[in-house]
Write a protein that holds these residues in place. Sequence first.
Motif, PDB file in Angstrom:
ATOM      1  N   SER A  52      -1.274  -2.798   1.520  1.00  0.00           N
ATOM      2  CA  SER A  52      -0.865  -1.472   1.030  1.00  0.00           C
ATOM      3  C   SER A  52      -1.632  -0.671  -0.183  1.00  0.00           C
ATOM      4  N   GLY A  53      -2.086  -1.507  -0.639  1.00  0.00           N
ATOM      5  CA  GLY A  53      -2.925  -0.929  -2.076  1.00  0.00           C
ATOM      6  C   GLY A  53      -1.813  -1.033  -2.973  1.00  0.00           C
ATOM      7  N   ASN A  54      -0.637  -1.656  -3.082  1.00  0.00           N
ATOM      8  CA  ASN A  54       0.260  -1.736  -4.109  1.00  0.00           C
ATOM      9  C   ASN A  54       0.002  -2.810  -5.176  1.00  0.00           C
ATOM     10  N   ARG A  55      -1.126  -3.763  -4.983  1.00  0.00           N
ATOM     11  CA  ARG A  55      -1.235  -4.760  -5.797  1.00  0.00           C
ATOM     12  C   ARG A  55      -2.736  -4.672  -6.168  1.00  0.00           C
ATOM     13  N   PHE A  56      -3.121  -5.300  -7.425  1.00  0.00           N
ATOM     14  CA  PHE A  56      -4.531  -5.152  -7.846  1.00  0.00           C
ATOM     15  C   PHE A  56      -4.900  -6.517  -7.254  1.00  0.00           C
ATOM     16  N   VAL A  57      -6.086  -6.743  -6.943  1.00  0.00           N
ATOM     17  CA  VAL A  57      -6.786  -7.850  -6.355  1.00  0.00           C
ATOM     18  C   VAL A  57      -7.770  -8.490  -7.439  1.00  0.00           C
ATOM     19  N   ALA A  58      -7.636  -9.725  -8.061  1.00  0.00           N
ATOM     20  CA  ALA A  58      -8.775 -10.339  -8.842  1.00  0.00           C
ATOM     21  C   ALA A  58      -9.918 -10.838  -8.056  1.00  0.00           C
ATOM     22  N   ASP A  59     -10.992 -10.926  -8.685  1.00  0.00           N
ATOM     23  CA  ASP A  59     -12.049 -11.200  -7.921  1.00  0.00           C
ATOM     24  C   ASP A  59     -12.260 -12.728  -7.254  1.00  0.00           C
ATOM     25  N   TYR A  60     -11.523 -13.387  -8.051  1.00  0.00           N
ATOM     26  CA  TYR A  60     -11.267 -14.753  -7.306  1.00  0.00           C
ATOM     27  C   TYR A  60     -10.417 -14.692  -6.009  1.00  0.00           C
ATOM     28  N   GLU A  61      -9.606 -13.426  -6.038  1.00  0.00           N
ATOM     29  CA  GLU A  61      -8.794 -13.523  -4.716  1.00  0.00           C
ATOM     30  C   GLU A  61      -9.420 -12.826  -3.697  1.00  0.00           C
TER      31      GLU A  61
END
Length: 80
Positions: A52-61
């Motif tokens: 939904s775009g409500n969470r930042f996603v880290a590079d490793y994720e």
Amino acid sequence: MKIYWHEGKKNSIGENVRRFRREAKLTQKGLSEQLQLAGYEFDRLTIGRIESGNRFVADYEVKALAEVLHVKMETLFDNI
């Protein structure tokens, strides 16, 4: 940590994660289970928030999602 928003969302890959998850015939819970089996800490709520775009996603994720969805990391950023 400061979270940057882009076009009202915290990540730009969520829609593609949803598309590839559905193409793989996985539920959000199923994807989170596959990620956990691969050694990554994701739960169903995390997947929902990413999609939904409500969470930042880290590079490793991003790497983990691409690995489990069997796509190249770059394809998660297509059409952005």
